[in-house]
Motif scaffolding. Sequence first.
Motif, short mmCIF file in Angstrom:
data_model
loop_
_atom_site.label_atom_id
_atom_site.label_comp_id
_atom_site.label_asym_id
_atom_site.label_seq_id
_atom_site.Cartn_x
_atom_site.Cartn_y
_atom_site.Cartn_z
N LEU A 142 30.87 66.22 -12.81
CA LEU A 142 30.37 66.62 -14.11
C LEU A 142 30.15 65.40 -15.00
CD1 LEU A 142 32.62 69.74 -14.83
CD2 LEU A 142 30.40 69.65 -13.68
N LYS A 143 29.52 65.62 -16.14
CA LYS A 143 29.24 64.52 -17.07
C LYS A 143 30.51 63.90 -17.64
CE LYS A 143 24.60 65.93 -18.52
NZ LYS A 143 23.73 66.34 -19.65
N GLU A 181 26.09 65.12 -12.08
CA GLU A 181 25.45 65.19 -13.39
C GLU A 181 25.32 63.82 -14.04
OE1 GLU A 181 27.49 67.98 -15.83
OE2 GLU A 181 26.89 69.73 -14.63
N SER A 184 22.32 62.37 -12.27
CA SER A 184 21.27 63.39 -12.08
C SER A 184 20.84 63.45 -10.61
CB SER A 184 20.06 63.11 -12.97
OG SER A 184 20.41 63.13 -14.32
N ASP A 186 20.89 65.32 -6.90
CA ASP A 186 21.01 66.60 -6.21
C ASP A 186 20.45 66.38 -4.81
OD1 ASP A 186 21.25 69.16 -5.36
OD2 ASP A 186 19.96 70.06 -6.89
#
Length: 796
Positions: A142-143, A181, A184, A186
């Motif tokens: 996560l961020k 995240e 970015s 994926d």
Amino acid sequence: MAQGRAVGTTGTIGKMVAWIVGVLAVLIAVLVVFFLTFDWNRARPWIDDKVSQAIGRQFHITGDLKVGWQRPPSETGWRRWVPWPRFSAQNITVANPDWARQQYFATLDEIDFQVAVLPLLARDIVIPTINLVNPSVDLERLKDNRNNWTFTFRQSTQPSTWNLRLHDIAFAKGNIALADEITSADMQAEIDTLGQPVPIGEAMKQQEEASRKSSAEMVGKSGANKLDKQADAAAASEASAASAASAAAAASGSAPNPASTSANTSITTREGPKPPVPPYGIGWTVKGTYNKTKVSGNGKVGGVLALQDAQRPFPVQADVRIGDTHIALVGTVTDPAHLAALDLRLWLQGVSMAHLYPITGVTLPETPPYATEGRLVGQFRQEGSVFRYENFTGRVGRSDLNGSLVFAGRKPRPLLSGELVSNLLQFSDLAPIIGADSNASKAKRGEETKQPSNKALPTEEFKTDRWKAIDADVKFTGRRIIKDPDLPITDLYTHVVMTNGVLALEPLRFGVAGGTLASNINLDGSATPLKGRFSTQARHLKLKQLFPNVKTMQSALGEVNGDAALSATGNSPAALAATSNGEVKALITDGTVSRLYMEAAGLNVANVIYEKLFGKRDVKINCAAADFVATNGVLESRVFALDTDDAVINMDGHIDMKTEQMDLGIHPHTKGFRVFSLRSPLYVKGTFKDPHVGVNAGALAVRGGAVVGLGLINPFAALIPLIAPSNNKPLPCTQMLADMRAAPTAPPAGQKQRAKAAPAYMSSDAAAGGAARAQAPKKSAPASPAPASAAQYRGS
């Protein structure tokens, strides 16, 4: 009697041994029957609970749990008759934290392994091989930097007396997914064992061929061929250094292992031979997005067995495309579990070096398509990792690029340092750095901003948001510049220093017309808008070399020397020019110029014809000076005058760098008697992209009207308007040169240039022969002393 007791004792011992052996046999039989008949699925809740407590995550075996017995696969002698237990479990899951988007961190269709029995007596758990069937791992971050691959293992208060030794992991196929995240990212990767081991030498050869084909796609076949020659020359130098290192090692008695001489098993560098490198055993492919950019690629790594020795280099290979950037590498990682060190052959190709920023975080300028190859070595350190791209060779556009760069992961910002050299630099390849390339070139490198068709100064903005990401200290030398024949530029040197968002070129120096044009440029990208300061020195520019293709100038003598100081604000070259304030000064010393030029400037028709037919004389330049003041992007001519034995020429007017328009008037004044002279002011008007040079039509019309009128009275009288009387009033050269000694000044960026008093000699209209047309402000400002006199210029 004693003998009877001894016989009885022996019989008792024999019975005891028999009982013990019998009991052990029964126990073994019971254990075997138990292991074979027990429903091990009843132990799953206990195993799930123990493992869940140990890893801090929910662990479940939802399929069958079995225990069997098999003969050892590799033991010999009597040991091969001691069976090993074989454990297998199906449908295993490891849960994710509650915040993760996927339910499971890992899933596995089946796991099975054998345990060596005899080492258990020494509290060693030896597992020769673990077989995994369809493993799948989901990685998430996560961020706020929370991630699901960090486990909280339960710590025991007592050190374990058991040792685990795992020799190998085997699997048919596996899948890894990454959702990050922060970057970015994926991406999805598939891993599989290779059909047969691949030596590193073979992988190196295959990757080299593939990368050079990719280089041809970026820089063309001709550029790729030149890159091959550059790389071969660099490799020969590297091999020579490596041979010297090997010879030195042999002479010292530390000869390398014979296996290390094979290109397929080891790498030899200038530091000497490396330990033998195990072959590749696992292949992988990847696809997805990184930093919102499409990613695809494949590669290979060593087998799991190669991970056991932290001191032995672990082989890695990758061929990945991220957007329009291609990255390929072959080499080794030492202690991959902790990323101790890298030693890689690295190939890079892309549309622009600036596109490496989203991938690496390294700020580089915009460039034409490029291709490089070299050696990347590095050390991962807690206090700051250091990586060196050593002795790389490359092509950038149609130019060569060679050198070494060092990336130091220091705090608060990393530092990029090094020295780069281009032996043959195409001047046009520098255009993308300041956004001066064509719109087609901008579109190819992904730049959405287009250059307006009516603008000559680049409007593409600097990416100042990247300047704070890294500091830089890089020197660049362009030994020979290939350019348009009309450009008198020969070479280039600059020292780029970037610190906390402030970019400085100290200096940016060109070899021009036998002299130098050196600038110190400071761009403060930490401010909004950007603040710029510029100082420039022109020294010993030869007149004839300034116009290399003008035949009549090849006999000209003399030098041009000058200084400029400007400040400005704005985020592009055009914006900086449009807000510039300061001064520009130049003078010509000890020169001569073609008389034909002077007569043409004065529109002395008869003399021009005569010089064309018979004249080859040059005239001496008594003095020539230019003094411009820039105020909010407008250059006003305070002084622009040329004095020779034949004529005096003055220029006035302004140049507006905001609108890119010029309005300059040139006023010739002849010395001596001239017949058939159309002497009239000239003008330079229009835009930078479409300038117009011509004769003042009004003045010519008056003179033409006089010719017609007098011609009606007397044909010979018509010649009177075409006769130019002598103007023997020269410029006050001594005063001009004295005034030019004051160095140009510039106010702080964003402030308007203060007005200065007109030079002393301009107070007399006659002294300048019309120079008073240049209107100068009356308000004075202190001037700074500087070596700008003719004598001092000669000595610079």
